[in-house]
Enzyme design. Structure first.
Site, PDB file in Angstrom:
ATOM      1  N   HIS A 264      66.235  41.372  44.931  1.00  0.00           N
ATOM      2  CA  HIS A 264      65.105  42.486  45.576  1.00  0.00           C
ATOM      3  C   HIS A 264      64.025  42.759  44.325  1.00  0.00           C
ATOM      4  CE1 HIS A 264      64.170  45.994  48.139  1.00  0.00           C
ATOM      5  NE2 HIS A 264      63.772  46.228  47.025  1.00  0.00           N
ATOM      6  N   GLU A 265      64.631  43.214  43.077  1.00  0.00           N
ATOM      7  CA  GLU A 265      63.890  43.772  42.258  1.00  0.00           C
ATOM      8  C   GLU A 265      62.908  42.600  41.420  1.00  0.00           C
ATOM      9  OE1 GLU A 265      63.373  46.866  41.871  1.00  0.00           O
ATOM     10  OE2 GLU A 265      64.997  47.440  43.113  1.00  0.00           O
ATOM     11  N   HIS A 268      59.923  42.178  43.568  1.00  0.00           N
ATOM     12  CA  HIS A 268      58.770  43.071  43.379  1.00  0.00           C
ATOM     13  C   HIS A 268      58.430  42.876  41.986  1.00  0.00           C
ATOM     14  CE1 HIS A 268      59.707  46.014  46.272  1.00  0.00           C
ATOM     15  NE2 HIS A 268      60.780  46.438  45.804  1.00  0.00           N
ATOM     16  N   HIS A 271      55.852  39.783  42.661  1.00  0.00           N
ATOM     17  CA  HIS A 271      54.524  40.363  43.368  1.00  0.00           C
ATOM     18  C   HIS A 271      53.594  40.891  42.351  1.00  0.00           C
ATOM     19  CE1 HIS A 271      53.154  42.969  46.994  1.00  0.00           C
ATOM     20  NE2 HIS A 271      52.447  42.076  46.612  1.00  0.00           N
TER      21      HIS A 271
HETATM   22 ZN   LIG Z   1      62.097  47.744  46.728  1.00  0.00          ZN
END
Ligand SMILES: [Zn+2]
Length: 477
Positions: A264-265, A268, A271
């Site tokens: 998940h991290e 990010h 991104h």
């Molecule tokens: Zn998040």
């Protein structure tokens, strides 16, 4: 980077935004008064936070090992994962008795926050609180309505999951406090950090060689602070920076959840990395509406990867169960909360009033609708509305659900073998905040105003329920 971007391309979006906001900007005098009112307006939220985080005390209960422990929020969450139904039930009753004792105060503070939202909505000339809240990211109201109506139209998948949980746990009745314990506790899933890194990298190969190379470089260059140390903040997050690489904070502890958090991290972080590499400083920052697409898509890819690699059915069941509980928490519950928020705001907007009875009744109705006929509703779970901090941030929670739905819609294109989706997806990440989130997603073939965008999530969930039922039956569960 100086000189890399034509000067006319730096502030154009920002200036267009200023012009778009014009109808809701008041005279200098009114704006001054509105600015001064901000401190007063925060009163209700402050009262809630002080009560919920500081003054509220919880009773003592027996934990799984028979020890007497004083409940805290963290301990309550942990006890709900206990395999002992009696322990879960007692902790649930004890925890909520504290909220029951303060229900009028908590109702008054929530009602006060809704009145607050309505005051600013009227002061700025918006049609409704919903329109006010969605205006920041220029999101059409249909997105919100479509999220709720499409999810509710296909809600049987969640009903079926409740029934399946009841069957696997061998319960006579299933309650809300039975929705968090693991269904396959016999599977001991430990994964060390190096294994997690390898899995996260391998799972992103479908995003292309450039993406995977950048991700590998992030790990090799130690962007991640991995383990818990004294004085370090809890949880996990990514901090994106312009001109310097992102920093990722983890508190890695070897669980499957930790591995998904890492995926998940890193979603990010990539991104931020792609957006800062392609956009000017002014346009590199992205909205939360697309941010959680980048993170949850990587979780989806990791899930696919782990399911493919799973060696036996118990492994598959364990992984599927983790993912489904995640979908319930990140998607279904958030849509239910979104419906609740809409209803309480509309009630006051139409001249009605909010009371503990009204909100408890509404929560019961929504629980029945979402969790279906197999769930036995107890008197405590229906006051949950009184302890959700996000309700003090007008129309915030729906973004978890829309981001999740968008990432699942993109995932379904990956799975269906759409060859153009990878390029479009990387372009969306690289676009940062250079356009409205709805437009960025549209370029990826996901129109959030249309039911199809939400259907992918509910359909995938229903398929997972069927798959789990089939595998569980095979193991005699
Ligand atoms: Zn998040």
């Amino acid at each position: 980077m100086a000189g890399q971007f034509p000067e006319t391309d730096l502030y154009d979006f920002y200036i267009r935004e200023l012009i778009r906001s014009r109808p809701h900007i008041r005279s200098e005098e009114v704006e001054e008064l509105l600015a001064q009112s901000a401190m007063v307006a925060r009163g209700a939220e402050n009262v809630f936070t002080m009560l919920d985080d500081a003054d509220m005390t919880y009773p003592e209960v027996k934990d799984e090992d028979g020890n007497t422990v004083k409940l805290t929020k963290q301990r309550y969450a942990k006890i709900l994962e206990s395999t002992n139904g009696e322990v879960r039930k007692n902790a649930h009753a004890a925890f909520y008795s504290s909220y029951q004792n303060h229900l009028n105060t908590l109702s008054a503070s929530l009602a006060s926050t809704v009145n607050n939202d309505i005051f600013y909505t009227k002061a700025r000339g918006f049609k409704s609180c919903l329109h006010n809240s969605l205006d920041g990211d220029n999101i059409p109201a249909e997105v919100y309505h479509s999220l709720i109506s499409t999810t509710e139209k296909h809600i049987e998948g969640l009903h079926k999951y409740v029934a399946l949980r009841k069957k696997i746990l061998k319960l006579e009745k299933i309650h809300s406090y039975d929705m968090f314990c693991p269904l396959f506790p016999e599977r001991d899933y430990q994964v060390n950090y190096d294994q997690a890194v390898e899995a996260v990298i391998e799972s992103t190969t479908s995003l292309g060689a450039d993406y995977t190379a950048a991700l590998k470089n992030a790990f090799d260059s130690r962007w991640v602070d991995v383990y818990e140390t004294e004085g370090k903040g809890s949880g996990a997050y990514n901090w994106g920076n312009y001109k310097v690489h992102p920093f990722i904070l983890m508190n890695y502890n070897g669980t499957i959840d930790n591995m998904f958090t890492l995926a998940h991290e890193m979603g990010h972080a990539m991104h931020s990395h792609l957006s800062c590499g392609k956009q000017s400083y002014q346009k590199a920052g992205y909205s939360i509406f697309v941010a959680e697409v980048a993170s949850t898509l990587n979780e989806g890819l990791l899930l696919e990867h782990l399911l493919k690699k799973a060696t036996d059915d118990l492994d598959k069941l364990f992984i599927l169960n983790r993912q489904m509980d995640n979908t319930v928490g990140t998607f279904f519950n958030q849509v239910m909360y979104a419906n609740f928020e809409l209803t309480i705001h509309e009630t006051v907007e139409k001249g009605g009033a909010l009371s503990p009875d009204m909100m408890t009744g509404l929560w019961r109705k929504l629980t029945e609708k979402y969790y279906g006929p197999h769930l036995t509703i107890d008197d405590y779970s229906i006051i949950k509305w009184c302890r959700i901090p996000h309700f003090y941030m007008m129309y915030y929670v729906f973004q978890y659900a829309t981001s999740y739905a968008a990432s699942q819609a993109i995932m379904s294109k990956f799975i269906a073998g759409d060859t153009t989706i990878v390029g479009k997806y990387i372009e969306m990440l690289s676009a940062g905040g250079s356009d409205y989130p709805i437009n960025l997603l549209k370029n990826c073939g996901v129109d959030m105003t249309k039911p199809e965008s939400v259907e992918a999530t509910v359909k995938m969930f229903a398929e997972q329920v069927d798959e789990m039922e089939r595998l569980a039956e095979g193991l005699g569960k």
